[in-house]
Design a protein around this motif. Structure first.
Motif, PDB file in Angstrom:
ATOM      1  N   GLY A 216       4.586   0.632   6.035  1.00  0.00           N
ATOM      2  CA  GLY A 216       4.374  -0.078   4.779  1.00  0.00           C
ATOM      3  C   GLY A 216       3.605  -1.373   5.006  1.00  0.00           C
ATOM      4  N   MET A 217       3.932  -2.061   6.097  1.00  0.00           N
ATOM      5  CA  MET A 217       3.218  -3.298   6.450  1.00  0.00           C
ATOM      6  C   MET A 217       1.742  -2.984   6.728  1.00  0.00           C
TER       7      MET A 217
ATOM      8  N   ALA B 146       0.077  -2.490   3.494  1.00  0.00           N
ATOM      9  CA  ALA B 146      -0.144  -3.752   2.775  1.00  0.00           C
ATOM     10  C   ALA B 146      -1.340  -4.503   3.375  1.00  0.00           C
TER      11      ALA B 146
ATOM     12  N   GLY C  90       3.444   1.227   0.759  1.00  0.00           N
ATOM     13  CA  GLY C  90       3.248  -0.177   1.110  1.00  0.00           C
ATOM     14  C   GLY C  90       1.987  -0.722   0.456  1.00  0.00           C
TER      15      GLY C  90
ATOM     16  N   THR D  19       2.539  -0.908  -3.422  1.00  0.00           N
ATOM     17  CA  THR D  19       3.514  -1.939  -3.799  1.00  0.00           C
ATOM     18  C   THR D  19       2.864  -3.312  -3.721  1.00  0.00           C
ATOM     19  N   SER D  20       2.215  -3.578  -2.603  1.00  0.00           N
ATOM     20  CA  SER D  20       1.621  -4.892  -2.415  1.00  0.00           C
ATOM     21  C   SER D  20       0.497  -5.139  -3.418  1.00  0.00           C
TER      22      SER D  20
ATOM     23  N   ALA E 294       8.938   0.042   1.279  1.00  0.00           N
ATOM     24  CA  ALA E 294       8.651   1.170   2.169  1.00  0.00           C
ATOM     25  C   ALA E 294       9.871   1.477   3.035  1.00  0.00           C
TER      26      ALA E 294
ATOM     27  N   ALA F 186       6.392  -5.093  -0.011  1.00  0.00           N
ATOM     28  CA  ALA F 186       5.852  -3.793   0.409  1.00  0.00           C
ATOM     29  C   ALA F 186       6.634  -3.274   1.605  1.00  0.00           C
ATOM     30  N   VAL F 187       6.924  -4.161   2.555  1.00  0.00           N
ATOM     31  CA  VAL F 187       7.688  -3.766   3.733  1.00  0.00           C
ATOM     32  C   VAL F 187       9.088  -3.315   3.321  1.00  0.00           C
TER      33      VAL F 187
END
Lengths: 343, 385, 290
Positions: free
Chosen positions: A231-232, A235, A63, A66-67, A101, A97-98
């Motif tokens: 993932g959140m 991020a 996460g 990605t973010s 993930a 990102a969420v």
């Protein structure tokens, strides 16, 4: 009374930025909040489905990366085919990102749940390690050990109506909001049909299967939600600290989450929050007392052992039992003898 | 729960003020972030030890503006994210007006955005990546040489050492990659053929595969950039694998004494660029502070192998003290302006900052000397060319 | 060609110590159903013992190995008696959490005692390597390889030919029946853990002088031991032996011809591939899933 208590607590916590002037305390509260979100997501797997997933930090890190990558933009060559992404708005990067993930959670769930017990644990650790190695070595994408730097902060709206989450008070409110939403999501799942199915398979997987519960399906659902939530958290972390390096995947962070969950009480809604608060603030208190980090970690390790021995269900169930005035001897207390844990 | 959090938070603040509060009135604080644990622990500790020597010397001589200076040393655990946390803590909690750090280039680059955010200057004592002073961060003042400066200093030796084909082995971080690129560029310009460039993780301990590849490449010289821990193992394994090439280590964090001590015979015949040669202190520009530093280092029983690293911290603290004195007050903006006028007779030479980077946002860069030494028969010697 | 031969030679020598690490871990899992997260720390402990015995104390290099193994066994037995003996019959997750706690405490105790600075151990072997045609290898590595082989054979002998080994195998196959037959399960468990720990300490004591000794050295070793054990199937000693050599070859050739950066990732990639296609490990005789 007890219905309003949680909301009162939320209101109180939400008021913190208005009177807390020490930014360092606010900083600790933000990082603690982010770790609590991660611990809550782990609790869904560890506490409600009974799977000891020790690769959980991978979802957090995925996460975060990605973010960070989407908001910074990147340019890579995959087998000599150039592939690039221009910088995207931060809110979009966090959303992706969420999703990424969660998708990874689905794929890993499909793969890892072919095995159980010790195999599952080792597979989950291996997964996190492989992701870490990729983050270290794919320098073109991740900058490797040089870290992704200057990650932008979240801003919403434009011009006069711009809402920036660069400063600590505003970021704190954001993290708290995400934590409350995560809590509500988990509470809804746990009290739904899916939650009862998860419970059944934690208690007795063969029995759950024999009454027609599609065990793997529910495990995969739990993993997707759990991974997306982690993932959140990742991020949030990345846009707060504004730097991310491959050490975000270190096993020690998974261990921290596991300690938070089991200390607070796995399989309880409040458990990760209580554990998270304790293990978010204890290190800072120890640091302030000039205790060496090694000693702090030794204390963590010993504490973990002691909790498994003496408080195997964690603090929250212990308090609930105390509140309810239950006497030892009922089934709750019987479970607290380590040897009596299943099998 | 809220209550619990509140109690713990206030306990933390209270405990913190008990530790730091006692001196708060009479001292001027300087924040130091160094890798005291993790992959670069050895070097980070040496720098911190050198800094402590300078702190005590300055305080014994009456401090700065009648106040004592106080170093607050935080461990960044060799990790960029931790480095940011330490800087956050030093600025937000300890309210230091000036920082020293953060040893490796990656760590320094990681904390640089925080310097701009909080407007606090930092003296960079070790990092060599060019990016640090060319990216337009006006809060950075570097006393150590860049990889490019090191490569230029090495240039006259290319012909003398008769280098025809060079291979590279470096850590995949800013320090290693930056150094590898600068040396490759310089060597190419001097007509040297470039063989292969192998990288390694800063934590790796087995290089047999890389060394086998390098052996197959067949160059006459191998340029290695990493810290002393990995260099020790590389020298040992190169000997084991009969890699008969000239090994040159770049970056100045190679601590030849420690190599002799730990790699033994395998260290013989290797070359090392250093920024302070404690074996012949008479060659440096200011032998007097060098000698004072070396005497105190020995007196304190610090590891001799750390001499080539500890002086960085020693010089940085003197520069910091001089800047505060020139500024006349312990405030970040005043210190930043004063740093441009600082002149210190240090071990790094006559330290003064020249402007580097985009106009209007220049960083400060000092031009120190670079020395090449060799190890022969278990002793460090001047190179004979 | 020379390069390939050198890679193969390096891999063979590395494989011996990998196998040693794997056997210790798989033995403990097979007999006790405990995933031993302290395995890497016992490896580091062995290396530190070697350092302390050889460098400041000046003990003979070869004697030091024996003492390090004995100390490793002692530490292992202590961990077993102190932590695991009370958890007999507890589920695997509970013991795992306890072992993770012990691992964190041990590693940081090592860091506290020895600081983060890497230490180097001198060896008594000639510094000129052994040269065979285009190949070369240090005498120290040759020594490490043969001692590792000796220890592996010794472990096989112990398990297959001695009374203690018989009791271990009986416990492995059916704990309850073994207990009914009068085997002291408690003692078997302590002995097993001590043996596994001694093997890990031996691997550390052997490799300490080859590389350097540092507090975090155990993490990588433990990670590799896990990979080896999964390769061979949990609880399978022959599998762990072969798994050790397979991992060494994959790593060395992967680093030599694919990418040296991914060297340490090879083991984990292997685990994931194995579990995709053969979830019970390469050499499993019976189903172990579930």
């Amino acid at each position: 009374m007890s219905r309003f208590l949680p909301w009162l607590l939320v209101v109180l916590l939400a008021s913190v930025p208005f009177w807390m002037t020490d930014y360092y305390v606010l900083h600790i509260m933000i990082t603690t909040c982010i770790f609590i979100i991660a611990a809550m997501s782990l609790n869904l797997l560890l506490g409600y489905t009974g799977q000891l997933s020790l690769g959980h930090v991978a979802f957090f890190g995925i996460g975060a990366y990605t973010s960070a990558l989407l908001s910074l933009g990147f340019q890579v060559n995959v087998f000599n085919v150039p592939f690039g992404v221009t910088p995207k708005p931060v809110w979009f990067a966090m959303l992706m990102a969420v999703i990424v993930a969660g998708f990874t959670g689905w794929a890993i769930g499909k793969l890892a749940f072919r095995v159980r017990g010790a195999y599952f644990v080792i597979v989950s650790i291996s997964f996190a390690e492989v992701v870490r190695m990729v983050a270290v070595n794919w320098v073109e994408l991740t900058q490797g050990p040089m870290a992704l730097n200057n990650i932008p902060a979240l801003t919403l709206g434009t011009g006069e109506f711009e809402l920036s989450f660069l400063r600590k008070p505003s970021f704190y409110s954001l993290a708290l909001a995400v934590a409350v939403i995560s809590y509500i999501i988990i509470a809804r799942i746990v009290n739904s049909r899916a939650g009862r199915a998860m419970n059944a398979l934690r208690e007795n997987e063969s029995l759950a299967m024999s009454v027609g519960i599609d065990v793997t399906r529910y495990l995969v659902i739990a993993t997707i939600v759990s991974a997306a939530m982690a993932g959140m958290a990742g991020a949030l972390y990345t846009h707060y600290i504004r730097i991310v390096d491959p050490d975000v995947f270190l096993f020690i962070y998974t261990v921290t989450m596991v300690i938070m969950v089991i200390t607070g009480g796995k399989g309880t809604l409040a458990g990760p929050i209580v554990g998270g608060v304790i293990f978010g603030f204890v290190p800072e208190a120890l640091r302030a007392m000039a205790i060496k980090p090694e000693i702090q970690w030794i204390i963590y390790g010993v504490l973990m052992i002691l909790i498994v021995y003496f408080l195997p269900r964690g603090i929250v169930p212990a308090i609930e039992r105390f509140w309810a005035g239950q006497k030892p001897g009922d089934d709750e207390a019987a479970r607290s003898v380590p040897g009596a844990l299943q099998k | 729960m809220k209550k619990l959090a509140g109690v713990m938070a206030s306990a933390a603040i209270l405990a913190g003020s008990l530790v730091t509060g006692a001196y708060a009135q009479e001292t001027i604080k300087i924040g130091v972030t160094q890798p005291l644990t993790g992959a670069f622990a050895a070097s980070g500790n040496y720098v911190a030890q050198g800094a402590r020597i300078a702190e005590d010397e300055i305080n014994r001589a009456g401090g700065v503006m009648g106040k004592k200076i106080q170093l607050i040393v935080e461990d960044n655990k060799s990790n960029p994210t931790e480095a940011v946390s330490t800087v956050e803590k030093l600025i937000q909690r300890d309210r230091v007006p000036l920082l020293i750090g953060a040893w490796s280039s990656t760590l320094t680059l990681a904390v640089m955005p925080k310097l701009e955010e909080y407007k606090v200057p930092m003296i960079v004592e070790t990092s060599s990546s060019g990016k640090i002073t060319t990216s337009g961060n006006p809060y950075v003042f570097r006393i150590s040489p860049t990889s490019a400066m090191e490569a230029v200093a090495f240039q006259p030796l290319v012909k003398k050492m008769n280098i025809k084909k060079a291979d590279f082995l470096y850590t995949n971080n800013d320090f290693g990659i930056g150094s590898g690129q600068e040396f490759a560029k310089m060597l190419k310009e001097n007509g040297v053929q470039i063989g292969i460039s192998e990288t390694m993780d800063p934590k790796a301990t087995d290089f047999s595969a890389q060394l086998a590849k390098i052996k197959a490449s067949g160059g006459d010289s191998l340029f290695v950039t990493t810290a002393v821990e990995q260099l020790t193992i590389i020298l040992k394994q190169a000997k084991e694998q009969q890699l008969k090439v000239r090994i040159v280590s770049c970056g100045g964090s190679n601590s030849p004494d420690q190599l002799i001590n730990q790699a033994g015979e395998a260290a013989n015949g290797s070359f090392h660029t250093v920024f302070f040669p404690p074996w012949f202190p008479e060659v440096v520009k200011n032998p007097e502070p060098a000698k004072r530093y070396m005497d105190e280092w020995t007196k304190r029983g610090h590891n001799v192998g750390g001499l080539t690293e500890g002086f960085r911290g020693y010089d940085a603290v003197y520069v910091a003290a001089e800047a505060i004195k020139k500024a006349g007050k312990a405030e970040s903006e005043a210190i930043r302006n004063a740093l441009w006028d600082v002149k210190v007779k240090g071990i790094y030479g006559d330290i003064a900052f020249t402007k580097q980077g985009p106009a209007g946002k220049e960083s400060g860069q000092h031009m120190p000397g670079v020395y090449l030494v060799t190890i022969s028969n278990g002793k460090v010697a001047k190179t004979s060319f | 060609m020379d390069q390939l031969l050198q890679h193969l030679l390096n891999a063979t020598i590395l494989g011996g110590t990998y196998a040693l690490l794997g056997i210790g871990l798989t033995l403990i899992f097979g007999i006790m159903r405990v995933v031993n997260f302290t395995h890497g720390e016992l490896y580091a402990f062995g290396a530190y013992c070697m350092y302390a015995l050889v460098m400041p104390l000046g003990l003979n290099f070869f004697m030091a190995l024996v003492v390090a193994m004995a100390l490793g066994a002692l530490l292992g037995a202590t961990i077993e008696l102190l932590l695991l003996s009370r958890l007999r019959g507890a589920d695997i997750d509970t013991t795992m959490l306890v072992m993770i706690g012990a691992w964190i405490a041990l590693q940081n105790a090592e860091q506290l005692a020895w600081t983060g600075v890497a230490l180097s151990i001198n060896n008594p072997f000639p510094s000129e390597p052994l040269i065979v045609g285009p190949l070369s290898v240090s005498w120290n590595r040759v020594y490490v390889f043969f001692v590792a082989l000796l220890l592996i054979l010794g472990t096989y002998y112990l398990i297959n030919r001695t009374h203690l080994g018989k009791a271990m195998r009986a416990t492995f196959q059916d704990r309850d029946t073994a207990a009914l037959m009068g085997i002291r399960i408690d003692r078997i468990h302590t002995a097993t853990f001590a043996l596994g720990s001694a093997l890990a300490a031996a691997a550390g004591a052997l490799l300490g002088p080859v590389f350097v000794v540092a507090p975090t050295m155990g993490d990588l070793a433990a990670a590799k031991a896990f990979a080896i054990v999964i390769l061979g199937g949990l609880g399978n000693i022959k599998g762990a032996t072969l798994g050790g050599f397979i991992l060494a070859f994959v790593e060395e050739l992967g680093a030599g011809y694919i990418s040296s950066g991914y060297r340490d990732a090879m083991g984990f990639l292997l685990i994931i591939l194995i579990l995709l296609f053969r979830p019970t490990g390469l050499f499993a005789q019976k189903e172990r899933v579930g």
